[in-house]
Design a protein around this motif. Sequence first.
Motif, PDB file in Angstrom:
ATOM      1  N   GLU A  54     103.774  -5.133 163.279  1.00 40.69           N
ATOM      2  CA  GLU A  54     102.933  -4.072 162.718  1.00 40.69           C
ATOM      3  C   GLU A  54     101.590  -4.120 163.447  1.00 40.69           C
ATOM      4  O   GLU A  54     100.646  -4.755 162.992  1.00 40.69           O
ATOM      5  N   SER A  55     101.527  -3.454 164.600  1.00 41.58           N
ATOM      6  CA  SER A  55     100.317  -3.506 165.417  1.00 41.58           C
ATOM      7  C   SER A  55     100.205  -2.262 166.288  1.00 41.58           C
ATOM      8  O   SER A  55     101.198  -1.564 166.530  1.00 41.58           O
ATOM      9  N   ALA A  56      99.007  -2.009 166.761  1.00 43.07           N
ATOM     10  CA  ALA A  56      98.780  -0.877 167.661  1.00 43.07           C
ATOM     11  C   ALA A  56      99.599  -1.031 168.933  1.00 43.07           C
ATOM     12  O   ALA A  56     100.167  -0.057 169.445  1.00 43.07           O
ATOM     13  N   GLU A  57      99.689  -2.258 169.436  1.00 48.22           N
ATOM     14  CA  GLU A  57     100.390  -2.507 170.689  1.00 48.22           C
ATOM     15  C   GLU A  57     101.887  -2.221 170.575  1.00 48.22           C
ATOM     16  O   GLU A  57     102.480  -1.592 171.456  1.00 48.22           O
ATOM     17  N   VAL A  95      95.885   5.740 166.523  1.00 49.12           N
ATOM     18  CA  VAL A  95      95.045   5.727 165.326  1.00 49.12           C
ATOM     19  C   VAL A  95      95.418   4.528 164.463  1.00 49.12           C
ATOM     20  O   VAL A  95      96.606   4.193 164.325  1.00 49.12           O
ATOM     21  N   ARG A  96      94.398   3.908 163.896  1.00 50.94           N
ATOM     22  CA  ARG A  96      94.595   2.859 162.892  1.00 50.94           C
ATOM     23  C   ARG A  96      93.886   3.341 161.631  1.00 50.94           C
ATOM     24  O   ARG A  96      92.704   3.672 161.667  1.00 50.94           O
ATOM     25  N   ASP A  97      94.608   3.402 160.533  1.00 49.13           N
ATOM     26  CA  ASP A  97      94.036   3.816 159.254  1.00 49.13           C
ATOM     27  C   ASP A  97      94.351   2.755 158.212  1.00 49.13           C
ATOM     28  O   ASP A  97      95.320   2.003 158.364  1.00 49.13           O
ATOM     29  N   ILE A 146      97.915   1.153 158.628  1.00 43.99           N
ATOM     30  CA  ILE A 146      98.949   1.932 159.303  1.00 43.99           C
ATOM     31  C   ILE A 146      98.512   2.196 160.736  1.00 43.99           C
ATOM     32  O   ILE A 146      97.358   2.555 160.987  1.00 43.99           O
ATOM     33  N   PHE A 147      99.451   2.027 161.651  1.00 41.68           N
ATOM     34  CA  PHE A 147      99.222   2.334 163.067  1.00 41.68           C
ATOM     35  C   PHE A 147     100.079   3.534 163.442  1.00 41.68           C
ATOM     36  O   PHE A 147     101.284   3.545 163.168  1.00 41.68           O
ATOM     37  N   ILE A 148      99.452   4.532 164.052  1.00 42.72           N
ATOM     38  CA  ILE A 148     100.143   5.748 164.493  1.00 42.72           C
ATOM     39  C   ILE A 148      99.892   5.902 165.989  1.00 42.72           C
ATOM     40  O   ILE A 148      98.753   5.728 166.450  1.00 42.72           O
ATOM     41  N   ASP A 178     100.928  12.804 155.888  1.00 50.37           N
ATOM     42  CA  ASP A 178      99.865  13.814 156.009  1.00 50.37           C
ATOM     43  C   ASP A 178      98.913  13.508 157.155  1.00 50.37           C
ATOM     44  O   ASP A 178      98.424  14.421 157.830  1.00 50.37           O
ATOM     45  N   ARG A 179      98.649  12.242 157.401  1.00 46.08           N
ATOM     46  CA  ARG A 179      97.764  11.875 158.515  1.00 46.08           C
ATOM     47  C   ARG A 179      98.383  12.257 159.856  1.00 46.08           C
ATOM     48  O   ARG A 179      97.706  12.782 160.739  1.00 46.08           O
TER      49      ARG A 179
END
Length: 159
Positions: free
Chosen positions: A74-77, A130-132, A117-119, A147-148
Motif C-alpha cells: 500500500e504505497s505510492a510506488e 495522489v495521496r489522500d 489511499i494512493f491513486i 469520488d476522488r
Amino acid sequence: MPSDLLIACHQLLKEKKLTIAFAESATAGRLSAELSLIPECGDILKGGIVCYDACIKQDILGVPQEIVEEYTPESAEVTKELAERLSHFMKADIQVAVTGLTMPGGSETKEKPVGTIFIHLLIKNKAIAVRDVFSGTAEEIVLQTVDRVASLLIDELKL
C-alpha cells in the motif's frame, strides 16, 4: 447507486470517447462495479483487476517483489507500478490504480494511518499521483476514494 460525481465523470469520458481500466487493491473492484451501474458504461469501461493481495500485484501484474518489500503493498510506488503495468493487460485511454488502507492492519503506521489511499492515473501517458487520507468506515473510505478518482478525472479532462 453511483454518485453524481461518478455519473458526471462517466458522461465526460463518454463525450471525449475515452476508455478506462482499473487495477484495484483497496477498493477491491468497487470503482469498476460503481461505474458498471451507469447506463452505457460499456462505451468507456474496459475492465479491472482486483489485486488486493500482494501476490496478485507481483504474480499477475508483475510488480517487482523488491518494490513491494521496500515500499509496502500500500504505497505510492506500488500504485504507480500497477497503473503502468495495467496497460499490458487492458488497452484503454486511461489506467487507474488504487492501493491503501481501509481498515486496521496491513502496512498501517502513524505516518500511514487507516484511511490513507494512493491513486495513480495515467491519462494518455500523463501521470497523476495522489495521496489522500479519508476517515470513516471501510465502505465510507472506499466510496470517498471512488469520488476522488472521479473528481481527479473530471479536473484533468476539463483542462
